[in-house]
Design an enzyme around this catalytic site. Structure first.
Site, PDB file in Angstrom:
ATOM      1  N   ASP A  99      47.760 -53.724  48.464  1.00 58.58           N
ATOM      2  CA  ASP A  99      47.406 -54.654  49.537  1.00 58.58           C
ATOM      3  C   ASP A  99      45.930 -54.563  49.902  1.00 58.58           C
ATOM      4  O   ASP A  99      45.234 -55.554  50.006  1.00 58.58           O
ATOM      5  CB  ASP A  99      48.293 -54.432  50.781  1.00 58.58           C
ATOM      6  CG  ASP A  99      48.348 -52.976  51.229  1.00 58.58           C
ATOM      7  OD1 ASP A  99      47.718 -52.111  50.589  1.00 58.58           O
ATOM      8  OD2 ASP A  99      49.035 -52.695  52.229  1.00 58.58           O
ATOM      9  N   PHE A 151      40.792 -52.815  61.413  1.00 62.05           N
ATOM     10  CA  PHE A 151      42.143 -52.458  60.994  1.00 62.05           C
ATOM     11  C   PHE A 151      42.984 -53.725  60.963  1.00 62.05           C
ATOM     12  O   PHE A 151      43.148 -54.415  61.978  1.00 62.05           O
ATOM     13  CB  PHE A 151      42.778 -51.400  61.895  1.00 62.05           C
ATOM     14  CG  PHE A 151      43.941 -50.752  61.210  1.00 62.05           C
ATOM     15  CD1 PHE A 151      43.736 -49.737  60.284  1.00 62.05           C
ATOM     16  CD2 PHE A 151      45.227 -51.195  61.446  1.00 62.05           C
ATOM     17  CE1 PHE A 151      44.812 -49.169  59.601  1.00 62.05           C
ATOM     18  CE2 PHE A 151      46.307 -50.634  60.767  1.00 62.05           C
ATOM     19  CZ  PHE A 151      46.092 -49.616  59.850  1.00 62.05           C
TER      20      PHE A 151
HETATM   21  P1  IMP Z   1      42.416 -45.811  51.100  1.00 56.40           P
HETATM   22  O1  IMP Z   1      43.038 -44.665  50.367  1.00 56.40           O
HETATM   23  O2  IMP Z   1      41.548 -45.337  52.223  1.00 56.40           O
HETATM   24  O3  IMP Z   1      41.702 -46.793  50.204  1.00 56.40           O
HETATM   25  O4  IMP Z   1      43.569 -46.545  51.867  1.00 56.40           O
HETATM   26  C1  IMP Z   1      44.485 -47.342  51.259  1.00 56.40           C
HETATM   27  C2  IMP Z   1      45.743 -47.429  52.085  1.00 56.40           C
HETATM   28  O5  IMP Z   1      45.488 -47.317  53.468  1.00 56.40           O
HETATM   29  C3  IMP Z   1      46.384 -48.771  51.874  1.00 56.40           C
HETATM   30  O6  IMP Z   1      47.395 -48.665  50.948  1.00 56.40           O
HETATM   31  C4  IMP Z   1      46.961 -49.094  53.236  1.00 56.40           C
HETATM   32  O7  IMP Z   1      48.291 -48.672  53.299  1.00 56.40           O
HETATM   33  C5  IMP Z   1      46.176 -48.274  54.211  1.00 56.40           C
HETATM   34  N1  IMP Z   1      45.186 -49.094  54.944  1.00 56.40           N
HETATM   35  C6  IMP Z   1      43.847 -49.079  54.811  1.00 56.40           C
HETATM   36  N2  IMP Z   1      43.254 -49.958  55.617  1.00 56.40           N
HETATM   37  C7  IMP Z   1      44.260 -50.574  56.273  1.00 56.40           C
HETATM   38  C8  IMP Z   1      44.294 -51.622  57.258  1.00 56.40           C
HETATM   39  O8  IMP Z   1      43.273 -52.186  57.696  1.00 56.40           O
HETATM   40  N3  IMP Z   1      45.529 -51.980  57.702  1.00 56.40           N
HETATM   41  C9  IMP Z   1      46.678 -51.400  57.248  1.00 56.40           C
HETATM   42  N4  IMP Z   1      46.687 -50.435  56.340  1.00 56.40           N
HETATM   43  C10 IMP Z   1      45.499 -50.016  55.852  1.00 56.40           C
END
Ligand code: IMP
Length: 180
Positions: A99, A151
């Site tokens: 996503d 977010f």
């Molecule tokens: P990363 O490992 O920091 O790239 O985060 C990825 C995961 O964090 C995604 O699979 C989402 O589940 C969650 N995530 C990151 N940003 C958001 C957001 O703005 N809304 C909801 N979930 C998020």
């Protein structure tokens, strides 16, 4: 901190058009092949469901689940596999579907993990890219929208398990984050 543009949102129509566009690119790139689409649970399930219905390839689907942020909006940097793939991906054309890419920690970890299983090819498709938050490089081939450092919820994205069913994507207000 980035100033918060109040009321940031991506409409249902914009999402639909973008999903069609991504599906058309993937259809062309994988013509004559049968890719395995790997959705990252839980957030990617809505996007993946719409994406495969816009595709005209004989796709297969599997899911992998990592530990989530829980009730927080920040990544801990620790990625844990909660549910692994059901099938062997050796010699398969694998497309990881996510996503949102934020710090990149989750996708970087999963990309390396799946690569170690010797797929024929491995690419990444994300609907949303919070580029300015990236901590580690991730080779994302298909990107839907570049989004600001807010977010976001809706269209599969949650905050404390809420909002996944929204047909559009919107930013969570600071009040909503505080209020839980
Ligand atoms: P990363 O490992 O920091 O790239 O985060 C990825 C995961 O964090 C995604 O699979 C989402 O589940 C969650 N995530 C990151 N940003 C958001 C957001 O703005 N809304 C909801 N979930 C998020």
């Amino acid at each position: 901190m980035t100033p918060v543009p109040s009321g940031f949102m991506i409409s249902e129509e914009e999402i639909r058009a973008k999903v069609r566009e991504l599906a058309a690119r993937i259809n062309a790139d994988y013509k004559g092949r049968s890719p395995l689409l790997v959705g990252i649970l839980k957030g990617a399930f809505v996007f993946l469901a719409d994406l495969i219905r816009e595709m005209d390839l004989p796709v297969e689907v599997d899911f992998i689940a990592t530990s989530s942020y829980g009730h927080s909006t920040e990544s801990t940097g620790i990625v844990k596999i909660i549910k692994d793939l059901n099938q062997n991906i050796t010699d398969r054309d694998v497309l990881l579907v996510e996503d949102i890419v934020d710090t990149g920690l989750t996708l970087r970890y999963l990309y390396n993990l799946l690569l170690s299983r010797n797929p024929r090819s491995l690419e990444i498709c994300v609907l949303l890219d919070k580029k300015e938050r990236r901590k580690v490089e991730v080779p994302v081939k298909y990107v839907g929208f570049e989004v600001p450092d807010l977010f976001l919820v809706g269209y599969g994205l949650d905050y404390a398990e809420k909002f996944r069913g929204l047909k559009y994507i919107r930013a969570l207000s600071p009040e909503e984050v505080k209020g839980g």
